[in-house]
Design an enzyme around this catalytic site. Structure first.
Site, PDB file in Angstrom:
ATOM      1  N   LYS A  16       0.835  -1.214   0.000  1.00  0.00           N
ATOM      2  CA  LYS A  16       0.000   0.000   0.000  1.00  0.00           C
ATOM      3  C   LYS A  16       0.869   1.264   0.000  1.00  0.00           C
ATOM      4  O   LYS A  16       0.660   2.203  -0.763  1.00  0.00           O
ATOM      5  CB  LYS A  16      -0.912  -0.003   1.239  1.00  0.00           C
ATOM      6  CG  LYS A  16      -1.641   1.285   1.495  1.00  0.00           C
ATOM      7  CD  LYS A  16      -2.715   1.495   0.480  1.00  0.00           C
ATOM      8  CE  LYS A  16      -3.298   2.890   0.561  1.00  0.00           C
ATOM      9  NZ  LYS A  16      -4.363   3.091  -0.394  1.00  0.00           N
ATOM     10  N   CYS A  42      -3.848  10.730   0.908  1.00  0.00           N
ATOM     11  CA  CYS A  42      -3.173   9.447   0.688  1.00  0.00           C
ATOM     12  C   CYS A  42      -1.759   9.653   0.168  1.00  0.00           C
ATOM     13  O   CYS A  42      -0.783   9.347   0.840  1.00  0.00           O
ATOM     14  CB  CYS A  42      -3.964   8.616  -0.304  1.00  0.00           C
ATOM     15  SG  CYS A  42      -5.678   8.464   0.168  1.00  0.00           S
TER      16      CYS A  42
HETATM   17  N1  SAJ Z   1      -1.385  14.689  -9.389  1.00  0.00           N
HETATM   18  C1  SAJ Z   1      -0.469  15.428 -10.141  1.00  0.00           C
HETATM   19  N2  SAJ Z   1      -0.059  14.937 -11.348  1.00  0.00           N
HETATM   20  C2  SAJ Z   1      -0.528  13.757 -11.853  1.00  0.00           C
HETATM   21  C3  SAJ Z   1      -1.452  13.008 -11.081  1.00  0.00           C
HETATM   22  C4  SAJ Z   1      -1.864  13.494  -9.843  1.00  0.00           C
HETATM   23  O1  SAJ Z   1      -0.012  16.498  -9.731  1.00  0.00           O
HETATM   24  O2  SAJ Z   1      -0.123  13.407 -12.976  1.00  0.00           O
HETATM   25  C5  SAJ Z   1      -1.807  15.201  -8.065  1.00  0.00           C
HETATM   26  C6  SAJ Z   1      -3.312  15.491  -7.951  1.00  0.00           C
HETATM   27  O3  SAJ Z   1      -3.637  16.754  -8.450  1.00  0.00           O
HETATM   28  C7  SAJ Z   1      -3.510  15.380  -6.441  1.00  0.00           C
HETATM   29  C8  SAJ Z   1      -2.512  14.292  -6.028  1.00  0.00           C
HETATM   30  O4  SAJ Z   1      -1.603  14.189  -7.095  1.00  0.00           O
HETATM   31  O5  SAJ Z   1      -3.174  16.586  -5.781  1.00  0.00           O
HETATM   32  C9  SAJ Z   1      -3.127  12.932  -5.739  1.00  0.00           C
HETATM   33  O6  SAJ Z   1      -4.158  12.611  -6.669  1.00  0.00           O
HETATM   34  P1  SAJ Z   1      -4.327  11.166  -7.327  1.00  0.00           P
HETATM   35  O7  SAJ Z   1      -5.479  11.216  -8.263  1.00  0.00           O
HETATM   36  O8  SAJ Z   1      -3.051  10.716  -7.909  1.00  0.00           O
HETATM   37  O9  SAJ Z   1      -4.611  10.168  -6.101  1.00  0.00           O
HETATM   38  P2  SAJ Z   1      -5.602  10.140  -4.820  1.00  0.00           P
HETATM   39  O10 SAJ Z   1      -4.865  10.709  -3.651  1.00  0.00           O
HETATM   40  O11 SAJ Z   1      -6.950  10.679  -5.118  1.00  0.00           O
HETATM   41  O12 SAJ Z   1      -5.779   8.534  -4.639  1.00  0.00           O
HETATM   42  C10 SAJ Z   1      -4.612   7.724  -4.467  1.00  0.00           C
HETATM   43  C11 SAJ Z   1      -4.667   6.551  -5.445  1.00  0.00           C
HETATM   44  N3  SAJ Z   1      -3.369   5.884  -5.473  1.00  0.00           N
HETATM   45  C12 SAJ Z   1      -2.674   5.667  -6.609  1.00  0.00           C
HETATM   46  O13 SAJ Z   1      -3.052   6.059  -7.694  1.00  0.00           O
HETATM   47  C13 SAJ Z   1      -1.397   4.906  -6.486  1.00  0.00           C
HETATM   48  C14 SAJ Z   1      -5.770   5.585  -5.044  1.00  0.00           C
HETATM   49  O14 SAJ Z   1      -5.762   4.425  -5.870  1.00  0.00           O
HETATM   50  C15 SAJ Z   1      -5.600   5.155  -3.575  1.00  0.00           C
HETATM   51  O15 SAJ Z   1      -6.621   4.265  -3.150  1.00  0.00           O
HETATM   52  C16 SAJ Z   1      -5.692   6.419  -2.722  1.00  0.00           C
HETATM   53  O16 SAJ Z   1      -4.590   7.267  -3.112  1.00  0.00           O
HETATM   54  C17 SAJ Z   1      -5.601   5.998  -1.265  1.00  0.00           C
HETATM   55  O17 SAJ Z   1      -6.664   5.955  -0.612  1.00  0.00           O
HETATM   56  O18 SAJ Z   1      -4.509   5.629  -0.816  1.00  0.00           O
END
Ligand code: SAJ
Length: 406
Positions: free
Chosen positions: A206, A260
């Site tokens: 995780k 997360c």
């Molecule tokens: N972000 C960027 N650039 C990108 C992708 C995301 O700057 O190319 C930023 C987003 O704007 C945001 C942050 O990253 O601020 C996180 O967003 P996210 O969509 O990547 O993820 P979360 O936090 O909504 O959900 C994550 C997911 N983990 C992964 O993709 C490895 C989800 O599957 C998990 O279940 C969740 O964390 C969790 O509960 O741990």
């Protein structure tokens, strides 16, 4: 009424509630526990306390069919699911597993032979073994007679109901029989593949998933800083680099937020500080990116004043932690807005967040009005509403999240 409760879920938040509702929708009786009386009352009234598409219907059906009942106290079940938060200890980035400990303590007197105890909460490596030792220290007669496993959730906020069913899961028991027992449990309602391992690996898995994403975003954010100095369009650069068959760079933004990805890597760095150099640095870079954006806005304001001999009007576009959601928790955009407004002089600011109607501190302005009135438009989040905007040539645009490029 069902005379035998099968599952007792501890924690009815962003993961515990949808998971409980899903299990209940399979006609498995679930007794959900939360420390908040308001949360419990809301759920028992067939309503929900969080924003998540489709959860309202699933939860309401589960309650009206009688398969889901919420309470502030646990009752005896066959399977116990621990889905409580693991925050930081105050003042540092060390994980605090006291909620897991408290939830475990609450069910200790209820545990009996053949029961299954599963932790889903994001946890530092070794937590499941610690809880095993804790349980057996208080209930030694249960040693070797109950099943204990760790199974993290992986769902993406906004798509929880679908992903709970379809995502693969990693399941790690404290021994093989525990793993098998937990796999059989999830097999009742998960369609994705169930991968078997041990508890420590499942815990680390995780943390690894979210750290991996954090590191990859940090790489993109680092490139954005380099490109800003070098006079290169980072979005074009990444698009072209990704044409290579083995390169897949993520998108830079105004930082990394949410509860997360911006949190879990610290669970590794706190325990393995010497070894986790890249993971630690990625956190620093992603935090720095938000600071850098705030500086960039402030510098642009100053330059405008010098050039035009008047204070500019500024639009800050987006407050959520990622596009197209209303979740503002740990949002880099909020941090940037705070930083910029803290040192505001006479500038007029328009704060825009199309996914919320109002905010306790900020007056929320409509997208079109802000864009029409502002001299400087800073895109902090790439919401869909911003993508088609037609913006006059006379405006200064700071596009931190590539809203006009992707
Ligand atoms: N972000 C960027 N650039 C990108 C992708 C995301 O700057 O190319 C930023 C987003 O704007 C945001 C942050 O990253 O601020 C996180 O967003 P996210 O969509 O990547 O993820 P979360 O936090 O909504 O959900 C994550 C997911 N983990 C992964 O993709 C490895 C989800 O599957 C998990 O279940 C969740 O964390 C969790 O509960 O741990």
């Amino acid at each position: 009424m069902h005379n035998k409760i099968k599952v007792c879920t501890l924690g009815l938040g962003y993961i515990g509630l949808p998971t409980s509702a899903l299990i209940a929708s399979h006609q498995i009786p679930v007794h959900g526990v939360d420390i908040s009386q308001t949360v419990v009352d809301t759920i028992n009234a067939g309503k929900i306390h969080i924003v998540e598409p489709d959860l309202d219907k699933t939860a309401a059906n589960a309650v009206t069919s009688g398969f889901l009942k919420a309470s502030t106290a646990p009752i005896a079940a066959d399977t116990y699911l621990i889905v409580v938060p693991t925050p930081f200890k105050s003042g540092n980035h060390e994980p605090d597993i006291s909620y897991i400990q408290a939830a475990t303590e609450a069910i200790l007197p209820l545990l009996k032979e053949n029961d299954l105890y599963i932790i889903e909460s994001t946890s530092p490596v070794g937590t499941t073994e610690r809880m095993r030792d804790f349980i057996f220290s208080k209930r030694p007669e249960l040693k070797g007679k109950i099943y204990i496993a760790y199974c993290p959730e992986r769902v993406l906020p906004g798509n929880v109901i679908y992903e709970l069913v379809h995502n693969d899961r990693v399941i790690g028991g404290i021994d093989e029989v525990s793993t098998k027992k937990a796999v059989a449990f999830y097999g009742q309602f998960v369609k994705g593949e169930l991968h078997q391992t041990n508890a420590r690996t499942a815990e680390m898995c995780k943390l690894t998933e979210n750290s991996s994403r954090d590191v990859q975003i940090a790489f993109a954010n680092e490139l954005s800083l380099i490109c800003d100095k070098a006079g290169i369009d980072v979005w074009e650069l990444i698009r072209l680099a990704n044409k290579h068959p083995r390169v897949n760079i993520l998108q830079p933004g105004s930082g990394v937020g949410g509860h997360c990805i911006a949190v879990d890597p610290y669970f590794i760095t706190a325990e393995f500080p010497m070894e986790s150099q890249i993971i630690g640095k990625a956190r620093e870079i992603n935090n720095y990116k938000a600071f850098w954006c705030a500086q960039k806005i402030k510098n642009t304001i100053q330059e405008f004043e010098l050039k035009h001999n008047r204070v500019p009007t500024v639009a800050l576009m987006g407050l959520a932690f990622k596009p197209n959601i209303d979740d503002l928790r740990q949002s880099p955009a909020i941090y940037i807005a705070q930083k910029v407004l803290q040192e505001a002089n006479d500038e007029t600011y328009f704060i825009v967040e199309p996914n919320i109607d109002n905010h306790p501190y900020y007056k929320v302005t409509a997208v079109e009005e802000a864009v029409a009135k502002a001299d400087i438009i800073a895109f902090l989040v790439a919401h869909n509403e911003f993508k088609q905007l037609v913006i006059g040539e006379d405006k200064i645009i700071l596009d931190f999240c590539g809203v006009k490029k992707q």
